[in-house]
Design a protein around this motif. Sequence first.
Motif, PDB file in Angstrom:
ATOM      1  N   UNK A  57       0.829  -1.203   0.000  1.00 24.11           N
ATOM      2  CA  UNK A  57       0.000   0.000   0.000  1.00 24.11           C
ATOM      3  C   UNK A  57       0.869   1.261   0.000  1.00 24.11           C
ATOM      4  N   UNK A  58       0.303   2.365  -0.484  1.00 27.79           N
ATOM      5  CA  UNK A  58       1.071   3.591  -0.633  1.00 27.79           C
ATOM      6  C   UNK A  58       0.782   4.622   0.438  1.00 27.79           C
ATOM      7  N   UNK A  59       1.513   5.707   0.347  1.00 23.85           N
ATOM      8  CA  UNK A  59       1.357   6.838   1.272  1.00 23.85           C
ATOM      9  C   UNK A  59       1.153   8.093   0.430  1.00 23.85           C
ATOM     10  N   UNK A  60       0.056   8.809   0.704  1.00 22.45           N
ATOM     11  CA  UNK A  60      -0.334   9.923  -0.150  1.00 22.45           C
ATOM     12  C   UNK A  60      -0.635  11.157   0.682  1.00 22.45           C
ATOM     13  N   UNK A  61      -0.273  12.327   0.141  1.00 26.69           N
ATOM     14  CA  UNK A  61      -0.611  13.590   0.782  1.00 26.69           C
ATOM     15  C   UNK A  61      -1.645  14.307  -0.074  1.00 26.69           C
ATOM     16  N   UNK A  62      -2.691  14.790   0.573  1.00 30.46           N
ATOM     17  CA  UNK A  62      -3.770  15.497  -0.108  1.00 30.46           C
ATOM     18  C   UNK A  62      -3.809  16.927   0.406  1.00 30.46           C
ATOM     19  N   UNK A  63      -3.425  17.887  -0.438  1.00 27.63           N
ATOM     20  CA  UNK A  63      -3.597  19.297  -0.087  1.00 27.63           C
ATOM     21  C   UNK A  63      -5.040  19.684  -0.395  1.00 27.63           C
ATOM     22  N   UNK A  64      -5.652  20.410   0.548  1.00 28.85           N
ATOM     23  CA  UNK A  64      -7.086  20.616   0.468  1.00 28.85           C
ATOM     24  C   UNK A  64      -7.818  19.396   0.998  1.00 28.85           C
ATOM     25  N   UNK A  65      -7.148  18.672   1.912  1.00 27.39           N
ATOM     26  CA  UNK A  65      -7.691  17.423   2.418  1.00 27.39           C
ATOM     27  C   UNK A  65      -8.947  17.578   3.248  1.00 27.39           C
ATOM     28  N   UNK A  66      -9.256  18.797   3.670  1.00 29.78           N
ATOM     29  CA  UNK A  66     -10.489  19.039   4.406  1.00 29.78           C
ATOM     30  C   UNK A  66     -11.645  19.474   3.534  1.00 29.78           C
ATOM     31  N   UNK A  67     -11.387  19.714   2.251  1.00 28.30           N
ATOM     32  CA  UNK A  67     -12.429  20.154   1.328  1.00 28.30           C
ATOM     33  C   UNK A  67     -13.235  18.992   0.781  1.00 28.30           C
ATOM     34  N   UNK A  68     -14.237  19.308  -0.019  1.00 33.04           N
ATOM     35  CA  UNK A  68     -15.138  18.276  -0.523  1.00 33.04           C
ATOM     36  C   UNK A  68     -14.450  17.212  -1.349  1.00 33.04           C
ATOM     37  N   UNK A  69     -13.728  17.623  -2.404  1.00 33.50           N
ATOM     38  CA  UNK A  69     -13.062  16.653  -3.266  1.00 33.50           C
ATOM     39  C   UNK A  69     -11.850  16.049  -2.570  1.00 33.50           C
ATOM     40  N   UNK A  70     -11.087  16.866  -1.846  1.00 31.39           N
ATOM     41  CA  UNK A  70      -9.907  16.355  -1.150  1.00 31.39           C
ATOM     42  C   UNK A  70     -10.265  15.313  -0.116  1.00 31.39           C
ATOM     43  N   UNK A  71     -11.281  15.572   0.691  1.00 36.44           N
ATOM     44  CA  UNK A  71     -11.659  14.623   1.735  1.00 36.44           C
ATOM     45  C   UNK A  71     -12.269  13.354   1.142  1.00 36.44           C
ATOM     46  N   UNK A  72     -13.020  13.491   0.049  1.00 39.88           N
ATOM     47  CA  UNK A  72     -13.586  12.303  -0.600  1.00 39.88           C
ATOM     48  C   UNK A  72     -12.482  11.438  -1.201  1.00 39.88           C
ATOM     49  N   UNK A  73     -11.471  12.077  -1.772  1.00 40.93           N
ATOM     50  CA  UNK A  73     -10.330  11.333  -2.321  1.00 40.93           C
ATOM     51  C   UNK A  73      -9.577  10.623  -1.213  1.00 40.93           C
ATOM     52  N   UNK A  74      -9.361  11.325  -0.091  1.00 39.83           N
ATOM     53  CA  UNK A  74      -8.680  10.712   1.043  1.00 39.83           C
ATOM     54  C   UNK A  74      -9.463   9.511   1.562  1.00 39.83           C
ATOM     55  N   UNK A  75     -10.776   9.659   1.678  1.00 37.94           N
ATOM     56  CA  UNK A  75     -11.614   8.561   2.163  1.00 37.94           C
ATOM     57  C   UNK A  75     -11.530   7.353   1.243  1.00 37.94           C
ATOM     58  N   UNK A  76     -11.516   7.607  -0.053  1.00 38.00           N
ATOM     59  CA  UNK A  76     -11.435   6.511  -1.031  1.00 38.00           C
ATOM     60  C   UNK A  76     -10.091   5.790  -0.904  1.00 38.00           C
ATOM     61  N   UNK A  77      -9.023   6.547  -0.794  1.00 36.16           N
ATOM     62  CA  UNK A  77      -7.698   5.933  -0.653  1.00 36.16           C
ATOM     63  C   UNK A  77      -7.578   5.164   0.662  1.00 36.16           C
ATOM     64  N   UNK A  78      -8.148   5.720   1.725  1.00 36.87           N
ATOM     65  CA  UNK A  78      -8.107   5.035   3.020  1.00 36.87           C
ATOM     66  C   UNK A  78      -8.862   3.714   2.955  1.00 36.87           C
ATOM     67  N   UNK A  79     -10.004   3.698   2.270  1.00 36.19           N
ATOM     68  CA  UNK A  79     -10.768   2.461   2.115  1.00 36.19           C
ATOM     69  C   UNK A  79      -9.953   1.393   1.387  1.00 36.19           C
ATOM     70  N   UNK A 121       9.290   8.940   2.180  1.00 34.83           N
ATOM     71  CA  UNK A 121       8.788   9.002   0.795  1.00 34.83           C
ATOM     72  C   UNK A 121       7.274   9.131   0.736  1.00 34.83           C
ATOM     73  N   UNK A 122       6.811   9.716  -0.362  1.00 37.60           N
ATOM     74  CA  UNK A 122       5.384   9.792  -0.666  1.00 37.60           C
ATOM     75  C   UNK A 122       5.144   9.166  -2.034  1.00 37.60           C
ATOM     76  N   UNK A 123       4.104   8.358  -2.114  1.00 42.01           N
ATOM     77  CA  UNK A 123       3.776   7.719  -3.385  1.00 42.01           C
ATOM     78  C   UNK A 123       2.897   8.601  -4.263  1.00 42.01           C
ATOM     79  N   UNK A 124       2.365   9.668  -3.694  1.00 40.87           N
ATOM     80  CA  UNK A 124       1.552  10.555  -4.505  1.00 40.87           C
ATOM     81  C   UNK A 124       1.157  11.809  -3.761  1.00 40.87           C
ATOM     82  N   UNK A 125       0.819  12.838  -4.541  1.00 40.01           N
ATOM     83  CA  UNK A 125       0.388  14.133  -4.012  1.00 40.01           C
ATOM     84  C   UNK A 125      -0.771  14.630  -4.847  1.00 40.01           C
ATOM     85  N   UNK A 126      -1.844  15.013  -4.187  1.00 32.97           N
ATOM     86  CA  UNK A 126      -2.971  15.657  -4.867  1.00 32.97           C
ATOM     87  C   UNK A 126      -3.096  17.089  -4.372  1.00 32.97           C
TER      88      UNK A 126
END
Length: 242
Positions: free
Chosen positions: A1-23, A70-75
């Motif tokens: 599994x990877x490790x990802x950073x989401x800027x805007x992680x508290x916003x609508x799209x950012x938080x939904x993306x984070x939730x999807x990756x966490x799942x 390391x980070x595997x991705x950044x949004x």
Amino acid sequence: MGRYIIFGGGGGIGSATAARLAEEGHTLVLAGRNEATLRQAADGMGAEIVVCDILDDAAIAAAAETVEGPLDGLAYAVGTINLKPFAKLTEADFLNDFRVNALGAAKVVQAFLPHLTAAREGASVLLFSTVAVEQGFAAHASIAMAKGAVVGLMRSLAAELAPQVRVNAIAPSLVATPLGRTVAGNERMEEAIGKMHPLPRIGQPEDVAALASLLLTPASSWITGQVFGVDGGRSTLRTPKS
């Protein structure tokens, strides 16, 4: 599994993306300027929180130092929706939209590039444009200009950072987020805007997150330098009702 950073992680799209990756079992770092919103988004997923105002260079540098390894991705899911007639736009409007949408993205990717290039199997960057870049709309001059710059940045980075880092962008139409609802205003307006799309509704954050998670993870390991419309068909299709 990877490790990802989401800027805007508290916003609508950012938080939904984070939730999807966490799942999917990935580890998340959520970054943004509002700690309370970040904590709410991170609840239940065990995500790391980094408070960072992308308009503050020192804050970006501090965030890059705070996040270790390391980070595997950044949004970069940070943006504005500034809709005004062209004649009423000020220099401050143009500069703010550019700083938040394009310059902020460039500075964040630049600061976190060492984390991304340290990933063992390559990393990914995901930026966000808008349907208004490809499909011209009145009163969108400032935001479309800024998001057009995001597309240029994405393609330049995709070329320069290959093959270590893939870079792509999603161009949504209006999405039902707190920011998006400043445009829709009310249910009646939301319904009217939805009917302008061949798939007659406005988007949901999960619609965007589904593609975002794909583009961030190795499932899209042969995709880079692309803009993907998540827009109910609005950018390319015309139907009798749209």
